[in-house]
Design a protein around this motif. Structure first.
Motif, PDB file in Angstrom:
ATOM      1  N   ARG A 512       0.939  -1.073   0.052  1.00 12.77           N
ATOM      2  CA  ARG A 512       0.149   0.062  -0.025  1.00 12.77           C
ATOM      3  C   ARG A 512       0.889   1.041  -0.119  1.00 12.77           C
ATOM      4  N   GLN A 513       1.935   1.034   0.708  1.00  7.28           N
ATOM      5  CA  GLN A 513       2.906   2.557   0.855  1.00  7.28           C
ATOM      6  C   GLN A 513       3.556   2.637  -0.648  1.00  7.28           C
ATOM      7  N   ARG A 514       3.745   1.567  -1.113  1.00  8.69           N
ATOM      8  CA  ARG A 514       4.610   1.803  -2.599  1.00  8.69           C
ATOM      9  C   ARG A 514       3.599   2.474  -3.462  1.00  8.69           C
ATOM     10  N   LYS A 515       2.253   1.991  -3.439  1.00  7.47           N
ATOM     11  CA  LYS A 515       1.356   2.219  -4.178  1.00  7.47           C
ATOM     12  C   LYS A 515       1.119   3.633  -4.195  1.00  7.47           C
ATOM     13  N   ILE A 516       0.883   4.095  -2.819  1.00  9.36           N
ATOM     14  CA  ILE A 516       0.472   5.467  -2.540  1.00  9.36           C
ATOM     15  C   ILE A 516       1.554   6.314  -2.935  1.00  9.36           C
ATOM     16  N   GLU A 517       2.954   5.974  -2.910  1.00 10.22           N
ATOM     17  CA  GLU A 517       4.035   6.656  -3.320  1.00 10.22           C
ATOM     18  C   GLU A 517       4.197   6.932  -4.897  1.00 10.22           C
ATOM     19  N   TYR A 518       3.716   5.922  -5.689  1.00 10.83           N
ATOM     20  CA  TYR A 518       3.666   6.107  -6.894  1.00 10.83           C
ATOM     21  C   TYR A 518       2.493   6.879  -7.460  1.00 10.83           C
ATOM     22  N   GLU A 519       1.243   6.764  -6.626  1.00 11.79           N
ATOM     23  CA  GLU A 519       0.112   7.655  -7.056  1.00 11.79           C
ATOM     24  C   GLU A 519       0.520   9.206  -6.865  1.00 11.79           C
ATOM     25  N   LEU A 520       1.018   9.369  -5.656  1.00  8.91           N
ATOM     26  CA  LEU A 520       1.298  10.922  -5.248  1.00  8.91           C
ATOM     27  C   LEU A 520       2.380  11.405  -6.203  1.00  8.91           C
ATOM     28  N   THR A 521       3.441  10.708  -6.444  1.00  7.05           N
ATOM     29  CA  THR A 521       4.370  11.105  -7.462  1.00  7.05           C
ATOM     30  C   THR A 521       3.923  11.451  -9.010  1.00  7.05           C
ATOM     31  N   HIS A 522       3.053  10.535  -9.356  1.00  7.36           N
ATOM     32  CA  HIS A 522       2.804  10.563 -10.775  1.00  7.36           C
ATOM     33  C   HIS A 522       1.241  10.977 -10.919  1.00  7.36           C
ATOM     34  N   LYS A 523       0.644  11.521  -9.989  1.00  2.16           N
ATOM     35  CA  LYS A 523      -0.561  12.008  -9.955  1.00  2.16           C
ATOM     36  C   LYS A 523      -1.025  12.922 -11.161  1.00  2.16           C
ATOM     37  N   THR A 524      -2.366  12.847 -11.773  1.00  2.00           N
ATOM     38  CA  THR A 524      -2.721  13.819 -12.698  1.00  2.00           C
ATOM     39  C   THR A 524      -3.353  14.986 -12.513  1.00  2.00           C
ATOM     40  N   THR A 525      -2.654  16.207 -12.515  1.00  2.00           N
ATOM     41  CA  THR A 525      -2.870  17.515 -11.990  1.00  2.00           C
ATOM     42  C   THR A 525      -4.056  18.119 -12.746  1.00  2.00           C
ATOM     43  N   THR A 549     -11.733   8.086  -8.291  1.00  2.00           N
ATOM     44  CA  THR A 549     -10.660   8.794  -7.854  1.00  2.00           C
ATOM     45  C   THR A 549     -10.449   8.834  -6.362  1.00  2.00           C
ATOM     46  N   ASN A 550      -9.418   9.017  -5.927  1.00  2.00           N
ATOM     47  CA  ASN A 550      -9.206   9.603  -4.583  1.00  2.00           C
ATOM     48  C   ASN A 550      -8.099  10.342  -4.222  1.00  2.00           C
ATOM     49  N   ILE A 551      -7.152  10.578  -5.346  1.00  2.00           N
ATOM     50  CA  ILE A 551      -5.977  11.260  -5.017  1.00  2.00           C
ATOM     51  C   ILE A 551      -6.263  12.671  -4.468  1.00  2.00           C
ATOM     52  N   GLN A 552      -5.275  13.032  -3.534  1.00  2.00           N
ATOM     53  CA  GLN A 552      -5.337  14.448  -2.757  1.00  2.00           C
ATOM     54  C   GLN A 552      -4.979  15.506  -3.745  1.00  2.00           C
ATOM     55  N   ASP A 553      -5.380  16.840  -4.086  1.00  2.00           N
ATOM     56  CA  ASP A 553      -4.923  17.599  -4.755  1.00  2.00           C
ATOM     57  C   ASP A 553      -4.463  17.321  -6.118  1.00  2.00           C
ATOM     58  N   GLY A 554      -5.172  16.278  -6.753  1.00  2.00           N
ATOM     59  CA  GLY A 554      -5.017  15.970  -8.254  1.00  2.00           C
ATOM     60  C   GLY A 554      -5.876  14.581  -8.395  1.00  2.00           C
ATOM     61  N   LEU A 555      -5.789  13.947  -9.588  1.00  2.00           N
ATOM     62  CA  LEU A 555      -6.399  12.757  -9.786  1.00  2.00           C
ATOM     63  C   LEU A 555      -5.495  11.559  -9.828  1.00  2.00           C
ATOM     64  N   THR A 556      -5.927  10.489  -9.847  1.00  2.00           N
ATOM     65  CA  THR A 556      -5.161   9.290 -10.110  1.00  2.00           C
ATOM     66  C   THR A 556      -4.447   9.047 -11.370  1.00  2.00           C
ATOM     67  N   PRO A 557      -3.227   8.482 -11.394  1.00  2.00           N
ATOM     68  CA  PRO A 557      -2.562   8.402 -12.608  1.00  2.00           C
ATOM     69  C   PRO A 557      -3.194   7.651 -13.662  1.00  2.00           C
ATOM     70  N   VAL A 558      -4.229   6.851 -13.153  1.00  2.00           N
ATOM     71  CA  VAL A 558      -5.078   6.171 -14.290  1.00  2.00           C
ATOM     72  C   VAL A 558      -5.642   6.992 -15.528  1.00  2.00           C
ATOM     73  N   VAL A 559      -6.120   8.308 -14.623  1.00  2.00           N
ATOM     74  CA  VAL A 559      -6.808   9.205 -15.660  1.00  2.00           C
ATOM     75  C   VAL A 559      -6.091   9.613 -16.982  1.00  2.00           C
ATOM     76  N   GLY A 560      -4.859  10.063 -16.638  1.00  2.00           N
ATOM     77  CA  GLY A 560      -3.731  10.237 -17.937  1.00  2.00           C
ATOM     78  C   GLY A 560      -3.460   9.179 -18.498  1.00  2.00           C
ATOM     79  N   HIS A 561      -3.284   8.074 -17.815  1.00  2.00           N
ATOM     80  CA  HIS A 561      -2.881   6.753 -18.794  1.00  2.00           C
ATOM     81  C   HIS A 561      -4.244   6.540 -19.572  1.00  2.00           C
TER      82      HIS A 561
END
Length: 719
Positions: A512-525, A549-561
C-alpha cells in the motif's frame, strides 16, 4: 439495515475513504457513533457489558491454579500466591486498564492498534488513511494546535527517525497479532477447563470426549456471532450475572469453613517471603499467576462495543470484588487440601451445588470466548480502517454503535483455529503456557504505547509518567521473562500465529505504501488534465462518465493513462470520490457534494455516507441523484447576468444529452511491474502484496451499477 464495510478505508485507485479530496467542499464532523445516555442508560449498558467484555477475567479461576505446576506447596506458598494474584488484579486491572487505558481511546475504539492510531494523529510518523476530517479523537487529548506548539523531544525523535517509526509500527502490529492469538486461545482454554468438570464425578469420561464436547460448544458459539454483539450480550448478561454472584458466595463459604484469616495475605510482605523461599521456582510459577488477569486487554479492545463508563462500573463493582473473593475461597480450600491444586476450581465447590455451578461455569466459559471474539473483530476492523490489513467483509450489526462489527471471514477462521488448538493441544497445561505468553506480551506492549500517549498527547507530568512506567513495565517484564521459559511447552503457538499475521500485515502495508508513493508522484493534476484535453487528437465523446478517484490535490494516474491511450474523454466526466464518515447516517443535503473543476464538462463529486447508510442503490437512482445535484450546483453558480443564464442553460442541456447518450463507470485496476532494477525487498514483498490484493475484497461498495456500464482500466505501476 446492517451495512457492509468489507471494502473499508484504503487508499486505492477506487476507495471508500478519502482525505480532503479536491472535489470536497464540506467538512463532516466525526463522532464516536455512540449515543449520549443518562445514568439509567449507562447502568443498563453496564449490565449488558457483563455479557461480553469480562469473560476472560471472570473465568480465570477455572485454570489459574491448574496451570502452576506446584510441587508440595505449603500454607505460606498459597498465601504468597494469593497476594500476587490480588495485587496483579488491583494494579493491572483496576489502576492500569479501568482507570487509565480506557481513557486512551481513538474515536471510541480501544486496543493496542487504537493507541498507535492515536499517536499517528498527533505525530507525523506515517501515512495513514485514518487521518480523516477530525483529529480530535479523544476528549482527553490536546488539540493539534496545542500539541504543535509544545513539541517534545520524544515526538521529534520519532518524527525524524525512520528506524524508530518502524519499531513503533512493529510493536503495534505485534500487539494486535497477540490479541488475535488471545482470541484463539481464550475460547479454547476457557471452554476446555469448564467442560473438564465432567471428569470428576464421572471418571469414565475420556479426555477425547471432553475435547469433542468443547469443540462442539465453540462451533455453536461462532455460528451465533452473525446476530451481533448487542443481541449476544443481552443473552449472555444473565449468565454472567449469575456467575459473578454465585462464585464469590462459594468463595465466602470456603473462607469461613477452611481458612477465615485468608485476607491477611493482602499484605505485600507475603510476596517477598514467597520469592525468598522459592527462588527460581517461585519466578517460574508466575507463568501461571499471570493468567488471573487474562481478558484485561479485551476489556480495553472492546471499548468500541460499549462506552467507558459502563465498562468501569461493571468491572469495579462486580467483576473485581467477585474475583477477589473467588480466589480467596480457592486459596483457603487449597491451604487445607494442598495437593488438590491440579483441579483447584471444581474441588473447592461443595458437593450440594456442584452441578449448578458446573452449568454456570460452562456457560460463563462461553461468555469468556465471546469477549475475545468481539475484541478480535474490533482490532481487525481497526487495522482494515487504517489500511494495515487486507480488506475483509465487516458488517455493522448496530445502527447506533460504529464500533459494533462482525466479520464472517475472521469469524470462521477463528473457529477453525480454536477447534484445532483444542484437538491438537488438548492438554490444558500446554494451552495455558501459550496463553501466558499472549497475556503478558500484550500487557507489556500496551504499557509502552500508553506511556508514549501520556508523554506526547496528554502532557502528563514526568513524575507520574515515570511512576506509571516503572511500576507496570517492571511488573509485566517479570511476567514476560517467566512465561518465555514455557515457549517449548506450547508457548510457541501464539508466536507462530503472530508471525503469520504480522507477515500478512507487513506485506499489505508495504504494498500500500509503495502504491501511495507512486500515485502521489505520478498524479494527474488539473493543469495536466487541461493539457491532455487541449490536444487536438483527444476527442470528447458523447455520454456521461463516472471516473472514480481519490488522490489528494489531483487525480489518479489512471486518468492520464486512460486519456493518452484512448485519445478520448466523455463530454461530461464526473471524477467521483466515495467518503466513509464516522457518523451513523449522512444528512441527505450533505450526501452528494459537487464542484466544478474549471474545465468544460469536467466536475468533481464526493459521495459521503455513514456506517449505517446503505449504498446498495439502483444504478439509475445513483446517476439520477448525482445529475440532480449537479444541476442544482450549476444553477447556484449563476451571477444573475443574462449571458450567464444562457451559459447555464447550455450546460444543463449538455448534461441531459450526455445522460441520455449513455452512462459508464470507470475504475482503475492497477498492478506493479517488477523490473530488473527492483530491490530484493520489492521482489519479495510486492508479489506477496499482489497475491493478497487479488484475494481480498474490492474497495468499491455495491452501487448497483449494471455490468454493461462498468469499465476497468488496467495500469502497471513501475516499482
Amino acid at each position: 439495515m446492517d451495512r457492509q464495510l468489507g471494502q473499508a478505508d484504503s487508499l486505492e485507485t477506487l476507495s471508500e475513504v478519502v482525505v480532503d479530496s479536491p472535489a470536497s467542499t464540506v467538512h463532516l464532523r466525526t463522532l464516536h457513533g455512540k449515543k449520549q445516555m443518562d445514568r439509567w442508560g449507562t447502568l443498563v449498558l453496564a449490565y449488558k457489558t457483563l455479557g461480553v467484555v469480562f469473560g476472560g477475567l471472570v473465568t480465570s479461576p477455572l485454570y489459574v491454579y491448574p496451570s502452576m505446576h506446584l510441587k508440595s506447596p505449603t500454607e505460606e506458598d498459597y498465601l504468597g500466591i494469593y497476594s500476587i494474584i490480588f495485587w496483579t488484579l488491583t494494579l493491572i486491572g483496576v489502576v492500569k486498564y479501568a482507570s487509565i487505558a480506557l481513557k486512551a481511546d481513538d474515536q471510541g475504539e480501544g486496543g493496542t492498534f487504537a493507541l498507535y492510531s492515536l499517536l499517528c494523529r498527533h505525530m507525523n510518523i506515517g501515512i495513514l488513511s485514518s487521518k480523516r476530517a477530525s483529529t480530535n479523537s479523544s476528549s482527553l487529548s490536546h488539540s493539534m494546535d496545542e500539541v504543535t506548539k509544545k513539541q517534545s523531544k520524544l515526538r521529534f525523535f520519532f518524527e525524524s527517525s525512520g528506524v524508530a517509526r518502524r519499531v513503533l509500527l512493529f510493536v503495534a502490529i505485534l500487539g494486535m497479532c497477540m490479541l488475535i492469538g488471545d482470541g484463539i486461545l481464550t475460547p479454547a482454554i476457557s471452554v476446555l477447563s469448564a467442560m473438564d468438570g465432567l471428569r470428576a464425578p464421572f471418571p469414565s469420561v475420556s479426555k477425547s470426549l471432553v475435547e469433542a464436547l468443547s469443540a462442539t460448544v465453540l462451533v455453536v458459539l461462532f455460528l451465533l456471532q452473525k446476530f451481533g454483539t448487542s443481541r449476544v450480550s443481552f443473552l449472555f448478561s444473565p449468565i454472567m450475572g449469575m456467575w459473578t454472584l454465585t462464585i464469590p458466595l462459594v468463595g465466602i463459604y470456603s473462607i469461613i469453613h477452611h481458612y477465615p484469616t485468608i485476607f491477611k495475605a493482602l499484605s505485600p510482605h507475603y510476596i517477598i517471603h514467597f520469592f525468598l523461599r522459592n527462588g527460581k521456582e517461585g519466578w517460574l510459577l508466575l507463568g501461571g499467576t499471570v493468567l488471573c488477569i487474562t481478558g484485561s486487554e479485551a476489556l480495553f479492545a472492546d471499548l468500541g462495543h460499549f462506552n467507558r463508563s459502563s465498562i468501569q462500573i461493571a468491572f469495579l463493582f462486580t467483576i473485581y470484588p467477585s474475583l477477589v473473593l473467588t480466589y480467596a475461597g480457592q486459596t483457603a480450600y487449597l491451604i487445607k487440601y494442598p495437593n488438590d491444586h491440579d483441579d483447584g476450581f471444581y474441588k473447592f465447590i461443595p458437593t450440594a451445588v456442584y452441578w449448578p455451578i458446573f452449568i454456570i461455569a460452562t456457560s460463563a466459559a462461553i461468555v469468556a470466548s465471546q469477549s475475545l471474539i468481539s475484541a478480535t473483530f474490533s482490532v481487525i476492523k481497526q487495522s482494515v480502517v487504517l489500511d494495515y490489513f487486507p480488506r475483509v467483509k465487516v458488517v455493522h450489526t448496530s445502527r447506533s454503535k460504529e464500533g459494533e462489527v462482525y466479520s464472517p471471514e475472521v469469524n470462521y477462521i477463528l473457529m477453525i483455529l480454536c477447534v484445532a488448538v483444542i484437538l491438537i493441544f488438548g492438554d490444558g497445561k500446554d494451552i495455558g503456557n501459550a496463553f501466558g505468553v499472549v497475556v503478558s506480551l500484550v500487557m507489556l506492549i500496551t504499557t509502552i504505547l500508553l506511556t508514549l500517549v501520556m508523554i506526547i498527547i496528554w502532557r502528563t507530568p514526568w513524575g507520574l509518567v515515570a511512576l506509571y512506567f516503572f511500576v507496570f513495565f517492571v511488573m509485566e517484564g517479570v511476567y514476560v521473562s517467566a512465561v518465555c521459559t514455557k515457549i517449548h511447552e506450547g508457548g510457541w503457538i501464539p508466536f507462530a500465529i503472530s508471525f503469520i499475521l504480522a507477515l500478512i500485515m507487513f506485506g499489505w502495508f508495504y504494498g500500500r505504501q509503495r502504491k501511495i508513493e507512486y500515485e502521489l508522484t505520478h498524479k494527474t493534476t488539473l493543469d495536466r488534465l487541461g493539457m491532455l484535453l487541449s490536444d487536438p487528437s483527444v476527442q470528447r465523446v458523447p455520454g456521461m462518465c463516472f471516473f472514480y478517484t481519490n488522490i489528494q490535490d489531483g487525480l489518479t494516474p489512471v486518468v492520464g493513462h486512460y486519456i493518452k491511450n484512448m485519445k478520448s474523454l466523455h463530454e461530461v466526466t464526473i471524477f467521483t470520490t466515495l467518503r466513509y464518515s464516522l457518523v451513523p447516517k449522512v444528512a441527505p443535503h450533505e450526501r452528494i457534494v459537487i464542484k466544478k473543476l474549471g474545465l468544460k464538462g469536467v466536475y468533481g463529486c464526493v459521495v459521503q455516507y455513514g456506517y449505517a447508510d446503505s449504498l446498495n442503490l439502483d444504478g439509475d437512482v445513483f446517476v439520477g441523484q448525482v445529475a440532480d445535484s449537479l444541476q442544482v450546483h450549476i444553477q447556484d453558480c449563476s451571477d444573475g447576468l443574462p449571458s450567464s443564464l444562457v451559459d447555464i442553460q447550455e450546460e444543463i442541456s449538455d448534461l441531459e444529452q450526455a445522460k441520455q447518450a449513455g452512462v459508464v463507470h470507470v475504475r482503475g485496476k492497477t498492478r506493479f511491474y517488477i523490473g530488473k532494477s527492483c530491490s530484493w525487498l520489492d521482489r519479495i514483498m510486492l508479489p506477496f502484496y499482489e497475491l493478497l490484493h487479488n484475494n481480498c475484497r474490492s474497495a468499491l461498495p455495491a452501487l448497483g451499477v449494471p455490468l454493461p456500464q462498468r469499465i476497468e482500466v488496467g495500469m502497471l505501476y513501475e516499482a
